[in-house]
Design an enzyme around this catalytic site. Structure first.
Site, short mmCIF file in Angstrom:
data_model
loop_
_atom_site.label_atom_id
_atom_site.label_comp_id
_atom_site.label_asym_id
_atom_site.label_seq_id
_atom_site.Cartn_x
_atom_site.Cartn_y
_atom_site.Cartn_z
N SER A 1 -98.70 100.28 -19.08
CA SER A 1 -98.26 100.86 -17.83
C SER A 1 -98.83 100.00 -16.71
CB SER A 1 -98.75 102.31 -17.71
OG SER A 1 -98.31 102.90 -16.50
N ARG A 2 -98.53 100.38 -15.48
CA ARG A 2 -99.11 99.64 -14.36
C ARG A 2 -100.55 100.07 -14.07
NH1 ARG A 2 -95.45 96.42 -11.72
NH2 ARG A 2 -93.23 96.97 -11.80
N HIS B 1 -86.09 96.52 -14.74
CA HIS B 1 -85.69 95.99 -16.05
C HIS B 1 -85.72 94.47 -16.11
CE1 HIS B 1 -83.35 99.82 -17.49
NE2 HIS B 1 -84.65 100.00 -17.40
N LYS C 1 -80.94 101.44 -20.37
CA LYS C 1 -79.76 101.30 -19.53
C LYS C 1 -79.99 102.06 -18.23
CE LYS C 1 -79.26 104.34 -22.04
NZ LYS C 1 -80.34 105.33 -22.31
N ARG D 1 -86.76 108.75 -6.30
CA ARG D 1 -86.24 107.44 -6.70
C ARG D 1 -84.71 107.42 -6.76
NH1 ARG D 1 -84.02 106.51 -11.53
NH2 ARG D 1 -84.28 108.07 -13.17
N ASP E 1 -77.70 105.64 -13.06
CA ASP E 1 -78.41 106.57 -13.94
C ASP E 1 -77.47 107.31 -14.88
OD1 ASP E 1 -81.44 107.86 -13.80
OD2 ASP E 1 -81.05 106.33 -12.29
#
Length: 336
Positions: free
Chosen positions: A36-37, A79, A97, A165, A178
């Site tokens: 993760s970040r 991505h 996706k 988001r 999405d």
């Protein structure tokens, strides 16, 4: 490569959790690392799923010599960055996706994977679903004649504030990438890339699409009527209409357990996938396809070919052009 394929999970959100749970139920897969970040997020995810190693940055994950395949589960706005990082480190990749923000980014990733001789696949789990695969077999065998119309929708209503988001252009917000990627990909699977694209949409104050209708047309005379929405609960239904019958997906067309086949002059027939592993969501089918291909030394899947993912991204770009949705990254030209 040994029978067991070792996975690294990049990102720790809901889709990563679902995929990881399915992977861990497969006897020939092992999740060996997560990134993760932040260290805290990675460690919490690792503890939840009993994953041996947790990294607070992506670079450490792709450098892990025990990782064979990286599953990129970030929002689609990241991505390209995440997938490129993994490919440049010599890792095979399954990327969620929509494949990327736009076709240009997708093309860059495909070129990178092909140049490096690495496996890359968009995580379009719909294409790997046994019921969908049976549908394509029946279509190929002429069960409903020539396809003339495809109808599909995907939408849900939620309390998405301006800070969410899904409302942020910088994060590729809106219904199209999405949710709309599913009906568009469904139509592509059956008819290929359209010759003409028409679309209209309700936009948010931030400039992302909230409710989008699409009409895709082919020179053959076929068309697809598609929609996606963040402001209404849709049935996620689909119908494939041919010259000699039709196929009805009453719910969850993007990962169905059944559909009804209507052939002219015959009784309706329900097509199902049969009993499957208990407790799994269905993501195991795309994971199994990745592992099959990697073991076979293939660099892309015939079920989810890279040229097909590029074609879908071109259609999504065309829809955005028609409805006036533009993301900041669309105008960014990468340094060669």
């Amino acid at each position: 490569m040994s029978r067991t394929v070792r996975w690294g999970v990049l990102a720790t959100g809901g889709i990563a959790a679902t995929f990881t749970a399915d992977l861990q139920a497969m006897p020939d897969a092992e999740v060996v690392a997560v990134a993760s970040r932040t260290d805290a997020s990675a460690k919490a995810f690792a503890e939840r799923f009993g994953i041996p190693r947790a990294y607070g940055n992506w670079a450490a994950l792709v450098a892990d010599e025990d990782v064979d395949v990286v599953y990129v589960a970030t929002p689609h706005s990241a991505h390209r960055e995440a997938t490129a990082l993994a490919l440049e480190a010599g890792k095979h990749v399954l990327c969620e996706k929509a494949f990327t923000i736009n076709e240009r980014e997708a093309r860059e990733l495909v070129k990178l994977a092909r140049d490096r001789g690495l496996f890359l696949m968009e995580a379009m789990w719909t294409y790997c679903n046994p019921v969908i695969r049976r549908m394509t077999e029946l279509v190929r065998d002429g069960a409903i004649g020539e396809i003339r119309t495809v109808q599909a929708d995907f939408g849900f209503a939620g309390d998405f504030g301006a800070e969410h988001r899904l409302r942020d252009p910088a994060l590729g917000g809106g219904a199209l990438l999405d949710l709309g990627v599913y009906p568009v990909s469904f139509a592509h699977l059956l008819l290929g890339e359209p010759d003409r694209v028409q679309a209209d949409a309700l936009l948010s104050p931030e400039g992302v699409d909230l409710n989008t209708g699409m009409l895709l047309s082919w020179d053959s005379g076929a068309n697809a009527l598609l929609s996606c929405s963040l402001v209404g609960h849709h049935p996620t239904a689909a119908t494939v209409i041919g010259t000699a019958g039709r196929m009805d997906f009453p719910e969850g067309f993007f990962f169905p357990k059944r559909f009804v086949l209507h052939r002219d002059g015959k009784e309706a027939e329900e097509i199902t996938s049969g009993p499957g592993p208990q407790g799994l969501t269905g993501m195991q089918f795309e994971a199994a396809e990745v592992m099959r291909a990697v073991r076979a030394g293939e660099t892309e899947s015939p079920l989810v070919p890279l040229d097909g993912s590029l074609a879908v991204m071109r259609t999504l770009d065309a829809v955005r052009e028609r409805i006036g949705v533009r993301y900041p990254v669309d105008g960014v030209v990468p340094v060669s």
